[in-house]
Design an enzyme around this catalytic site. Structure first.
Site, PDB file in Angstrom:
ATOM      1  N   ASP A  54       0.819  -1.217   0.000  1.00 15.22           N
ATOM      2  CA  ASP A  54       0.000   0.000   0.000  1.00 15.22           C
ATOM      3  C   ASP A  54       0.852   1.265   0.000  1.00 15.22           C
ATOM      4  O   ASP A  54       0.436   2.299   0.506  1.00 15.22           O
ATOM      5  CB  ASP A  54      -0.957   0.019   1.206  1.00 15.22           C
ATOM      6  CG  ASP A  54      -1.786  -1.243   1.312  1.00 15.22           C
ATOM      7  OD1 ASP A  54      -2.454  -1.574   0.326  1.00 15.22           O
ATOM      8  OD2 ASP A  54      -1.765  -1.893   2.376  1.00 15.22           O
ATOM      9  N   HIS A  81      -4.430  -1.566  -5.677  1.00 15.01           N
ATOM     10  CA  HIS A  81      -3.773  -0.284  -5.877  1.00 15.01           C
ATOM     11  C   HIS A  81      -4.744   0.665  -6.558  1.00 15.01           C
ATOM     12  O   HIS A  81      -5.605   0.257  -7.333  1.00 15.01           O
ATOM     13  CB  HIS A  81      -2.472  -0.422  -6.678  1.00 15.01           C
ATOM     14  CG  HIS A  81      -2.556  -1.360  -7.837  1.00 15.01           C
ATOM     15  ND1 HIS A  81      -2.150  -2.679  -7.760  1.00 15.01           N
ATOM     16  CD2 HIS A  81      -2.997  -1.189  -9.100  1.00 15.01           C
ATOM     17  CE1 HIS A  81      -2.333  -3.269  -8.929  1.00 15.01           C
ATOM     18  NE2 HIS A  81      -2.845  -2.391  -9.753  1.00 15.01           N
TER      19      HIS A  81
END
EC number: 6.3.4.4
Length: 428
Positions: free
Chosen positions: A13, A41
């Site tokens: 992340d 994402h």
């Protein structure tokens, strides 16, 4: 032109989607090399936000060919849903190439993932329950199904029958679940195979030919260094190699064709799921970082655990990946803090560790040793040159660069596509 690997340098992340999209507009191919739809994402283009799970971030760029390599485990239904969702928003997915050697996540993989995690109790790993681990386990056990098998009914039936002979016994006798019907499973996979076939190709050959012809290929890793099955915080890891070496094994491209390795790091650290996290914050600072950074998982929606920047982790990422550059993201999130702690080393039972302990018992006991950096209050989202950042902000970046042992070549200053400062070219 080069082969470029882009990986996460922390626990995932980090903003790899934004970094990939930035570089992807200037490359010819973007190849995903590991993981599955457990990786999420987000790419922001103008007013549009695209949450991607299985497709490479380069799918958003009209000039790049997106590739799903052999190292990825593919849930056909999820892939088709993601393609349909993007095409409904005007994104052309016809350029997508999927390796015929990639392994398939079958319906029984998802079920096994969920029930084994549920029965693990306090020893759970924190999986997303999407069948990633069981699919990789079948691959290693040589009972997996490849994309190419979806086009050969007899081969597929034989493989599904062989796999379910053992798995159904486990599901019924151990977990009190219903058995999967072989024929129904085969027909389900054949149907999605028909829809996937236009995208399937010998991607190893295509990528190697592209590099030989002077094309630029960006190799995109899912998850991140600290989740690597070999080099991460085992057993609280993913089932693949998101480190730089995985780019070669996950696409069928040799290491001599890799010219650059770029690591993406947040200006702080987050983690989703179980496992040790030395700089994790349990107070109002952690809540503040989560709120300011909108730290909730793209794939799971789970709130991310938040902590201060960990230079030990970044030095380790530089080491195991051979990083040539770092893209530092979400620097803007720290705006408004008077002081910013940076973990420079660990204290493990009274012993100072400047480098990552490979003994996971030692890492679990690690306490952060902090150095303090002055903060800044100015809005940096519209800054496009490093020297125009507030001086204390520049000092923070330079300190992180020094501690990481790798130059910081780009800095994310906000969520939009143009909220980035390119300090050094990532392609030259």
């Amino acid at each position: 032109m080069p082969g470029i690997v882009l990986i996460g340098a922390q626990w995932g992340d980090e903003g790899k989607g934004k970094a990939t999209d930035l570089i992807g507009t200037k490359v010819d191919y973007v190849a995903r090399f590991n993981g599955g739809n457990n990786a999420g994402h987000t790419v922001v283009v103008g007013d549009e936000s695209y949450a991607l799970h299985l497709l490479p971030s380069g799918i958003i760029s009209p000039t790049a060919t997106p590739v799903i390599g052999n190292g990825v485990v593919v849930d056909p239904e999820v892939l088709l849903e993601e393609i349909e969702g993007l095409e409904s928003r005007g994104i052309d997915c016809s350029r997508l190439l999927v390796s015929e050697s990639a392994h398939v996540i079958a319906p029984y993989h998802r079920m096994i993932d969920k029930v084994t995690e549920r029965f693990a109790g306090k020893k759970k790993i924190g999986t997303t329950g999407r069948g990633i681990g069981p699919a990789y386990a079948d691959k290693i056990n040589r009972v997996g199904i490849r994309i190419a098998d979806l086009f050969h009914e007899d081969v597929l039936r034989d493989k599904v029958s062989n796999a379910l002979h053992q798995k159904n016994q486990m599901l019924v006798k151990l977990y009190n679940r219903r058995a999967f019907d072989v024929e129904a499973t085969v027909q389900e996979l054949l149907e999605v195979g028909v829809k996937l076939k236009p995208y399937v190709a010998n991607t190893s050959l295509i990528l190697n030919n592209a590099l030989d012809d002077g094309k630029t290929v960006l190799f995109e890793g899912g998850q991140a260094t600290m989740l690597d099955i070999d080099h991460g915080t085992y057993p609280f890891v993913t089932s693949s190699n998101p480190t730089a070496g995985g780019a070669c094994t996950g696409t069928g491209v040799g290491p001599t064709k890799i010219d650059r390795v770029i690591g993406v790091s947040k200006a702080y650290v987050t983690r989703v799921g179980e496992g040790p996290f030395p700089t994790e914050l349990f107070d109002e600072n952690g809540e503040w970082l989560r709120a300011q950074g909108h730290e909730y998982g793209v794939t799971t929606g789970r709130p991310r655990r938040c902590g201060w920047f960990d230079a030990v982790v970044n030095r380790y990422a530089t080491q195991v990946n051979g990083l040539t550059d770092i893209v530092l993201t979400k620097l803007d999130v720290l705006t408004g803090l008077d002081e910013i702690p940076v973990c420079v080393a660990y204290d493990v039972n009274g012993v100072r560790y400047d480098d990552m302990p490979t003994d996971q018992s030692a890492f679990a006991a690690a306490k952060p040793i902090y150095g303090m950096m002055p903060g800044w209050s100015e809005d940096i989202s519209q800054v496009h040159a490093f020297e125009d950042l507030p001086q204390t902000c520049q000092d923070y970046v330079k300190r992180l660069e020094e501690l990481s042992g790798c130059r910081i070549s780009a800095i994310g200053t906000g969520p939009q596509r143009d909220h980035i400062i390119e300090v050094h070219s990532l392609l030259d």
